[in-house]
Design an enzyme around this catalytic site. Structure first.
Site, PDB file in Angstrom:
ATOM      1  N   SER A   8     -95.333  14.006  19.557  1.00 22.50           N
ATOM      2  CA  SER A   8     -94.881  13.278  18.375  1.00 22.50           C
ATOM      3  C   SER A   8     -93.377  13.285  18.181  1.00 22.50           C
ATOM      4  CB  SER A   8     -95.546  13.865  17.122  1.00 22.50           C
ATOM      5  OG  SER A   8     -95.255  15.249  17.006  1.00 22.50           O
ATOM      6  N   ASP A  18     -91.610  16.289   7.229  1.00 29.17           N
ATOM      7  CA  ASP A  18     -92.896  16.814   6.785  1.00 29.17           C
ATOM      8  C   ASP A  18     -92.937  18.280   7.197  1.00 29.17           C
ATOM      9  OD1 ASP A  18     -93.491  16.809   9.521  1.00 29.17           O
ATOM     10  OD2 ASP A  18     -94.759  15.023   9.411  1.00 29.17           O
ATOM     11  N   HIS A  24     -92.216  18.008  11.451  1.00 23.52           N
ATOM     12  CA  HIS A  24     -91.233  17.181  12.146  1.00 23.52           C
ATOM     13  C   HIS A  24     -89.912  17.120  11.382  1.00 23.52           C
ATOM     14  CE1 HIS A  24     -95.290  15.590  13.163  1.00 23.52           C
ATOM     15  NE2 HIS A  24     -94.788  15.641  14.384  1.00 23.52           N
TER      16      HIS A  24
END
Length: 365
Positions: free
Chosen positions: A51, A340, A343
């Site tokens: 991600s 978040d 990340h």
């Protein structure tokens, strides 16, 4: 008439000079902030992994690990949630801009990707993927093996566009980024029962075997400049502080210990691959120390909050499960290292990329 002609000529010269100065200013504004080494060309930026550098490949697959919804993308091109796991740009975008390739590296699976996007690089990364094949299976995302198959397909597409010789030139002079390992440690090893028969040493060996084979496969397909990121201090991201950091939400030491063990093995293995493969620049990127520096000395880099994310409570919110349009966000994401609970913010990524490029650019290029 003579005076008028002279005046006209002088005026034309001033206009040409102004145009030249404007062109030079535009060139300065659109090139990377960190100058490339002499006689170095970068043709493309190409990404693989998880991600951290997924710009939206998960958008069209059947998984809950996606973020193509608000508040993700809050500060990206007018607030567009593209599938990037941040409020704005991610490392592939920032690096591509720094080496003067382009501003954004799109997802390979984005249906709007065109020929020029392919020629200057795409990302095959998939949020929640990892070196351990089980990691992507559990999360129902794109494994590294499939990312490699997509890359082979990509090579065929580029060859069709520009021919084999030009394609090999693009690959030879591209920068390849490989970012994986965090989800293996945080999700598969510690948070599932499937690897309970492994101890940290044997599990990091499993990760290492996969990482080594993947890097070798990329080299065999034409990659020469490979920047392979180690695991970060995963125990210090907000979610792991919440889950395993105790009542004071300290960094979870057991996660960091496994990350450091894997990193020591990965660094040594990449050095071997670099020596083994002719004309390669296979470089281990120490993201652990870089992120630890931001977390330890936030004020030095303009941050105020390092233990919570900007989204919601900042304690546990990740992806579509918890960080969604119903959650409040902090007033100023630039004060936060994390967007978040897992990340970084765009500003967090900018600080990391700036640190890492200065440290490793000459080795990679």
């Amino acid at each position: 008439m003579h005076t008028s002609s002279f005046s006209s000529s002088s005026s034309s010269s001033r206009i040409r000079l102004q145009c030249l100065l404007f062109s030079l200013l535009l060139a300065v504004m659109t090139t990377g902030a960190i100058p490339l080494p002499p006689n170095v060309t970068v043709t493309a930026v190409i990404g693989f992994g998880d991600s951290i550098i997924d710009p939206g490949n998960n958008n069209g697959i059947k998984t809950i690990i996606k973020c193509n919804h608000p508040p993700y993308g809050k500060d990206f091109m007018g607030g567009i949630p593209t599938g990037r796991f941040s409020n704005g740009r991610i490392p592939t975008d920032l690096i591509a801009e720094e080496v003067s390739v382009k501003q954004y590296v799109p997802a390979y699976l984005d249906p709007t990707v065109g020929p020029q996007d392919l020629l200057t690089g795409v990302s095959f990364a998939s949020g929640a993927s990892g070196y351990d094949p089980l990691t992507s299976t559990v999360a129902s995302v794109i494994p590294l093996s499939q990312q490699l198959d997509y890359f082979k397909e990509y090579i065929q597409k580029v060859t069709h566009l520009v021919g084999e010789e030009r394609t090999m030139y693009i690959l030879k002079n591209a920068v390849f980024l490989v970012v994986a390992g965090s989800d293996d440690i945080a999700n598969t090893y510690f948070d599932t029962p499937f690897r309970k028969n492994y101890d940290p040493n044997s599990y990091t060996d499993l990760m290492l075997h996969s990482a080594s084979a993947f890097v070798q496969d990329l080299y065999n397909l034409g990659a020469r400049r490979l920047a392979v990121f180690g695991a970060p201090p995963i125990g210090c991201v907000p979610s792991q502080r919440t889950l395993a950091g105790g009542i004071v939400r300290a960094c979870a030491g057991k996660y960091n210990e496994v990350a450091q063990l894997f990193n020591s093995k990965l660094s040594a293995e990449l050095n071997k691959l670099h020596r083994k493969n002719a004309n390669s620049r296979i470089v281990y990127i120490d993201i652990y120390s870089a992120l630890d520096e931001l977390i330890t000395n936030p004020a030095k880099y303009g941050f105020e909050e390092v233990t919570k994310g900007c989204c919601g409570t900042g304690l546990i919110e990740v992806t579509s499960l918890l960080c969604n349009k119903l959650d409040p966000v902090c007033p100023d994401a630039s004060k936060y290292v994390f967007w978040d609970s897992y990340h970084p913010t765009e500003k967090g990524y900018q600080a990391l990329v700036s640190m890492l490029l200065r440290r490793y650019m000459n080795q990679i290029l």
